[in-house]
Design a protein around this motif. Structure first.
Motif, mmCIF file in Angstrom:
data_model
loop_
_atom_site.group_PDB
_atom_site.id
_atom_site.type_symbol
_atom_site.label_atom_id
_atom_site.label_comp_id
_atom_site.label_asym_id
_atom_site.label_seq_id
_atom_site.Cartn_x
_atom_site.Cartn_y
_atom_site.Cartn_z
ATOM 1 N N MET A 1 0.986 -1.350 0.201
ATOM 2 C CA MET A 1 0.312 0.408 0.120
ATOM 3 C C MET A 1 0.964 1.360 -0.074
ATOM 4 S SD MET A 1 -2.793 1.628 2.525
ATOM 5 C CE MET A 1 -1.545 1.790 4.041
ATOM 6 N N THR B 1 -4.969 3.314 -12.929
ATOM 7 C CA THR B 1 -4.694 1.589 -12.787
ATOM 8 C C THR B 1 -3.258 1.245 -13.975
ATOM 9 O OG1 THR B 1 -5.845 1.539 -14.828
ATOM 10 C CG2 THR B 1 -6.890 1.293 -12.769
ATOM 11 N N THR C 1 -0.689 0.126 -11.677
ATOM 12 C CA THR C 1 -0.704 -1.453 -10.880
ATOM 13 C C THR C 1 -0.478 -2.927 -11.392
ATOM 14 O OG1 THR C 1 -3.440 -1.893 -10.471
ATOM 15 C CG2 THR C 1 -2.170 -0.504 -9.030
ATOM 16 N N ASN D 1 0.836 -6.180 -7.166
ATOM 17 C CA ASN D 1 0.384 -6.238 -6.185
ATOM 18 C C ASN D 1 0.606 -5.277 -5.254
ATOM 19 O OD1 ASN D 1 -0.451 -8.419 -4.005
ATOM 20 N ND2 ASN D 1 1.232 -7.924 -3.581
ATOM 21 N N CYS E 1 -0.687 -1.760 -4.173
ATOM 22 C CA CYS E 1 -1.770 -0.803 -4.133
ATOM 23 C C CYS E 1 -2.101 0.205 -3.331
ATOM 24 C CB CYS E 1 -2.768 -1.299 -3.007
ATOM 25 S SG CYS E 1 -4.290 -0.370 -2.866
ATOM 26 N N ILE F 1 -3.435 4.403 -3.142
ATOM 27 C CA ILE F 1 -4.732 4.859 -2.217
ATOM 28 C C ILE F 1 -4.390 7.142 -1.906
ATOM 29 C CG2 ILE F 1 -5.676 5.450 -0.106
ATOM 30 C CD1 ILE F 1 -4.805 2.614 0.206
ATOM 31 N N ALA G 1 -9.026 4.130 -4.261
ATOM 32 C CA ALA G 1 -8.021 2.557 -4.260
ATOM 33 C C ALA G 1 -8.157 2.705 -5.425
ATOM 34 C CB ALA G 1 -7.892 2.598 -3.257
ATOM 35 N N CYS G 2 -6.435 2.241 -5.907
ATOM 36 C CA CYS G 2 -6.184 1.512 -7.480
ATOM 37 C C CYS G 2 -5.290 0.542 -6.718
ATOM 38 C CB CYS G 2 -5.958 2.498 -8.128
ATOM 39 S SG CYS G 2 -5.542 1.810 -10.066
ATOM 40 N N LEU G 3 -6.034 -1.091 -7.801
ATOM 41 C CA LEU G 3 -5.034 -2.638 -7.552
ATOM 42 C C LEU G 3 -5.195 -3.093 -8.432
ATOM 43 C CD1 LEU G 3 -7.355 -4.402 -6.500
ATOM 44 C CD2 LEU G 3 -6.915 -3.142 -4.495
ATOM 45 N N ASP G 4 -4.358 -3.842 -9.338
ATOM 46 C CA ASP G 4 -5.083 -4.745 -9.948
ATOM 47 C C ASP G 4 -5.183 -6.205 -9.440
ATOM 48 O OD1 ASP G 4 -4.949 -6.779 -11.851
ATOM 49 O OD2 ASP G 4 -2.427 -6.021 -12.396
ATOM 50 N N ASN G 5 -6.571 -6.301 -9.515
ATOM 51 C CA ASN G 5 -7.106 -7.007 -8.776
ATOM 52 C C ASN G 5 -7.290 -8.943 -9.278
ATOM 53 O OD1 ASN G 5 -9.102 -7.463 -11.764
ATOM 54 N ND2 ASN G 5 -10.463 -7.507 -10.547
ATOM 55 N N LYS H 1 -3.905 -8.620 -6.670
ATOM 56 C CA LYS H 1 -4.699 -8.448 -5.474
ATOM 57 C C LYS H 1 -5.640 -8.497 -4.883
ATOM 58 C CE LYS H 1 -3.441 -6.299 -2.052
ATOM 59 N NZ LYS H 1 -1.762 -6.274 -0.823
#
Length: 72
Positions: free
Chosen positions: A1, A10, A13, A17, A19, A21, A36-40, A43
């Protein structure tokens, strides 16, 4: 994070892994807005399973998660 001052994208990421914020306050409504931005794909459940297994066996949480997880 990682906390960032600007709105995260996006592409930051992609295949990681990480994130990102970005908290900010909307002065008009006096509300906290958090983006928040993450690669699901990383993650998500698979990344979480690896992270939990690492903790279970006393390994660093990020072991096995540093490589790019992009298929093709």
């Amino acid at each position: 994070m990682q906390l960032v001052a600007e709105v995260p994208h996006t592409k930051w990421t992609y295949g990681t892994n990480a994130c990102f914020i970005s908290p900010t306050v909307d002065m008009r409504t006096q509300r906290l807005v958090v983006i928040a931005c993450l690669d699901n794909l990383v993650k998500g459940a698979a990344g979480q399973a690896i992270q939990n297994a690492n903790r279970l066996y006393g390994l660093p949480e990020t072991s096995g998660l540093g490589s790019i997880a992009v298929y093709p």
